[in-house]
Design a protein around this motif. Structure first.
Motif: not given
Length: 432
Positions: A264-272, A283-290
């Motif tokens: 799971p992740r947020k504040m990520c980017s996407g490309v083709f 950012i992923g995980g409960n500790d908001s790790k990069v």
């Protein structure tokens, strides 16, 4: 040297404003002032005038019944509405010519007869362009809460889109955007828990509210390829970080749920890239790790594969939530990144899976921890749009560079400059 450069820029934009006023299917909204009217009934356009461009009534693709009757009467006066296609050079040759015309000419083309108008209004002409791999990229960006501007980087022309419909909450909320097919999607919230999508259609030059995702989210990574787009990760309405992904089809206006990512992740980017979708960083995980890894999604096998160290390296340590998602873009199936802290451009080596520095960003690529800076692929170009660091006045600039296959440093070309007192809030590139 600075004075000379400013002078050149002002001369360039004097000519660009002139080209705006000559755009076939747009016209400036003139003030009703007898003192400023010329003998022909039109007001002279001054360099300092703020001009709002809107569709000309006679060339609107979507009109009322009276306009439609007038158009049909005009067609009957000119003979068969299909005559330009069938009798002169044939339908196939006509279509072959039309799909190679600039998108900016389609308003005029649609006014010629019923067949041409139907091709443009239905979107069939853009489907034919895509089938023949003919794509023209325009940049769409917003520096005001509900206002969007389109920029044609080849002809260096500007166009103001109609104002977005919105409630107060949606207007003030953070928004994310993506162009797919002939649609521009702007995603936000209409209250503190409900996610909505506002959709601009190039075919009708109008906004509407689009179909909601199966799992609404924000702070996701996304990218488009032709008529499809993939949205991955993000946060749901309960602020839970998501590992889900969905595919949007702009022609059908439908959402399809995809297999879940590995992380799971947020504040990520996407490309083709190379026909596959990549979600990068975040950012992923409960500790908001990069997260420094990326994930590859194969559209044929429907499987996700984790790729270590695919996210561009961070040059400065700061709070993960304070920094913008990775500023990445793909040109000719090569991945590039903008380092907002060191003002550098980097490239990803797909063989060694390492990042290396190419050179500098444009001087005016200002941002706050990456926010307010647009770094996008626009056909064969990389586009950087930067604005002032604080509100109160200034310009935003559009700079372009066409990368080469070697490791040559970027040579930026100034394409456009526009008054703005704000950052670039949102930016998307529509290729069709």
């Amino acid at each position: 040297m600075v004075e000379d450069r400013t002078y050149l820029i002002s001369r360039v934009f004097s000519s660009s404003r002139l080209s705006e006023s000559k755009w076939p299917y747009l016209y400036p909204e003139a003030e009703d002032s007898s003192a400023s009217m010329l003998q022909n009934g039109k007001r002279a356009l001054n360099d300092d005038d703020d001009v709002e461009l809107r569709p000309s009534k006679s060339l609107k693709l979507i009109g009322d019944e009276q306009e439609q009757e007038e158009e049909e009467q005009s067609d009957s006066n000119n003979g068969d509405g299909d005559s330009l296609i069938n009798d002169i050079i044939g339908r196939d040759n006509s279509l072959s010519c039309l799909i190679r015309c600039s998108r900016s000419d389609y308003g005029s083309i649609a006014s010629l007869n019923r067949s041409f108008r139907s091709l443009v209004k239905s979107g069939d002409i853009y489907k034919l362009r895509r089938q023949n791999q003919i794509v023209e990229h325009w940049v769409y960006f917003s520096c005001q809460l509900l206002e969007w501007v389109a920029f044609n980087p080849v002809e260096r022309r500007w166009m103001n889109l109609p104002k977005m419909p919105s409630g107060v909450t949606f207007m003030c909320a953070d928004k994310e955007s993506l162009a797919v097919g002939t649609d521009l999607l702007v995603l936000g919230k209409d209250d503190y828990s409900s996610h909505v999508i506002c959709r601009y259609s190039l075919l009708t030059n109008s906004w509407s509210f689009g179909m909601r995702m199966n799992s609404p989210r924000c702070l996701f990574g996304s990218a488009s390829l032709g008529e499809i787009a993939i949205f991955a990760g993000g946060c749901d309405s309960l602020r839970k970080i998501s590992d889900s992904a969905e595919m949007y089809n702009s022609e059908l206006q439908t959402w399809t749920t995809l297999p879940k990512m590995n992380k799971p992740r947020k504040m990520c980017s996407g490309v083709f890239m190379d026909g596959k979708f990549y979600v990068i960083g975040g950012i992923g995980g409960n500790d908001s790790k990069v997260l420094t890894c990326g994930e590859e999604f194969d559209l044929e096998t429907k499987k996700w594969t984790e790729i270590p160290e695919m996210s561009p390296p961070r040059s400065r340590e700061m709070s993960a939530s304070a920094e913008a998602p990775p500023l990445v873009a793909v040109v000719n199936n090569e991945l590039y990144a903008a380092d907002h802290a060191d003002m550098e451009v980097r490239k990803y080596d797909k063989e060694t899976k390492k990042w290396f520095t190419l050179g500098r960003l444009p001087e005016r690529a200002d941002s706050v921890n990456g926010w307010g800076l647009a770094f996008r692929a626009c056909g064969e170009r990389l586009i950087v749009i930067g604005g002032p660091k604080s509100s109160g006045g200034g310009f935003i600039e559009l700079n372009s560079w066409i990368p080469t296959n070697d490791r040559s440093p970027p040579l930026w070309t100034l394409l456009g400059r526009k008054h703005s007192s704000n950052f670039v809030y949102n930016c998307a590139v529509m290729g069709c």
